[in-house]
Design an enzyme around this catalytic site. Structure first.
Site, short mmCIF file in Angstrom:
data_model
loop_
_atom_site.label_atom_id
_atom_site.label_comp_id
_atom_site.label_asym_id
_atom_site.label_seq_id
_atom_site.Cartn_x
_atom_site.Cartn_y
_atom_site.Cartn_z
CB CYS A 1 -0.92 0.02 1.23
SG CYS A 1 -2.03 -1.38 1.32
NE ARG B 1 -2.77 -4.51 -2.82
CZ ARG B 1 -2.23 -3.84 -1.80
NH1 ARG B 1 -2.36 -2.53 -1.76
NH2 ARG B 1 -1.57 -4.46 -0.85
C1 BEZ Z 1 0.62 -4.63 1.85
O1 BEZ Z 1 1.82 -4.80 1.91
O2 BEZ Z 1 0.10 -3.57 1.50
C2 BEZ Z 1 -0.27 -5.77 2.21
C3 BEZ Z 1 0.15 -7.05 1.88
C4 BEZ Z 1 -0.66 -8.13 2.20
C5 BEZ Z 1 -1.88 -7.90 2.85
C6 BEZ Z 1 -2.29 -6.61 3.14
C7 BEZ Z 1 -1.49 -5.55 2.80
#
Ligand code: BEZ
Length: 241
Positions: free
Chosen positions: A58, A141
């Site tokens: 993110c 997402r």
């Molecule tokens: C992230 O790194 O944004 C992420 C990765 C896996 C699950 C949720 C967020």
């Protein structure tokens, strides 16, 4: 299944479809309160969700979107983010990004577009951003493209582990604006400057005319005709100077 369960399930699984009016909501954001989509009338909006603040994928996405924000603005498009976190978490995360995080040559990145707090999941549920098979506590997402009339024009979903491709998000926006402006469709992997597609012939007469040959069309067959569309003309029409 009793009524409460089915109501809950309906809410969780409800999602707008392409061509629907974008569901309305009022929300607190890092840039103050917004009324969606009415605050963006006459402009495009990309409403996107991310799983959580202070997570690496993110963070890389937010830095990339913030870096590209002026490019989207030039295409008359506003960015609005959302996660199931509170406003203080959002503020702390955005401050950390600006003060500490470097990614692909980007640093001191300030996120100036609104980030919605959605602890209640009210917006995430309206937009089908909670997909229980993936997570019941984090939004997937999602990317919703909303046009100047408040209509959902395209939707892209990615799972939690997959960072989005921002070239594709921008390409899709420009392609839809080009379709609207020039009444054409855009073929696979289209980018400004590439030939565009003319809607298929709707009658035997038109099919005949097209196969007989016209000045500006190139037809592989009666149903597959393209024409040139100048890159500068596309960019002049869809980008603000
Ligand atoms: C992230 O790194 O944004 C992420 C990765 C896996 C699950 C949720 C967020």
């Amino acid at each position: 299944m009793n009524t409460i369960e089915s109501e809950t399930e309906e809410q969780v699984f409800s999602m707008p479809r392409i061509g629907d009016k974008a569901p309305e909501f009022k929300a607190v954001t890092t840039q103050g309160e917004i009324n969606f989509p009415s605050d963006y009338k006459g402009e495009w909006a990309i409403l996107f969700s991310h799983p959580a603040d202070f997570t690496p994928v993110c963070t890389s996405e937010f830095m990339t979107f913030a870096h590209l924000e002026s490019k989207f603005k030039k295409a008359n498009c506003n960015l609005i983010g959302l996660s199931i976190d509170g406003i203080y978490s959002h503020i702390a995360w955005l401050r950390t990004i600006k003060d500490k995080i470097k990614f692909k040559g980007m640093k001191n990145i300030e996120v100036k577009f609104p980030l919605i707090e959605d602890i209640s999941m009210q917006v995430a549920k309206k937009y089908g951003m909670i997909q229980p098979g993936e997570s019941i506590t984090q939004a997937v997402r999602a990317v919703f493209f909303i046009d100047p009339n408040g209509i959902v024009r395209a939707i892209i979903y990615y799972p939690l582990s997959l960072g989005r491709n921002f070239d594709e998000i921008y390409r899709a926006l420009i392609a839809m604006q080009t379709s609207d402006k020039f009444n054409v469709a855009t073929p696979a992997d289209w980018n400004p400057g590439d030939d565009v597609i003319i809607s298929p012939a709707g009658s035997c007469g038109v099919a005949e005319e097209r196969m007989a040959g016209t000045d500006d069309l190139e037809c592989e067959d009666w149903f597959f005709c393209t024409k040139k569309l100048d890159k500068d003309l596309v960019l002049k029409e869809v980008l603000k100077s």
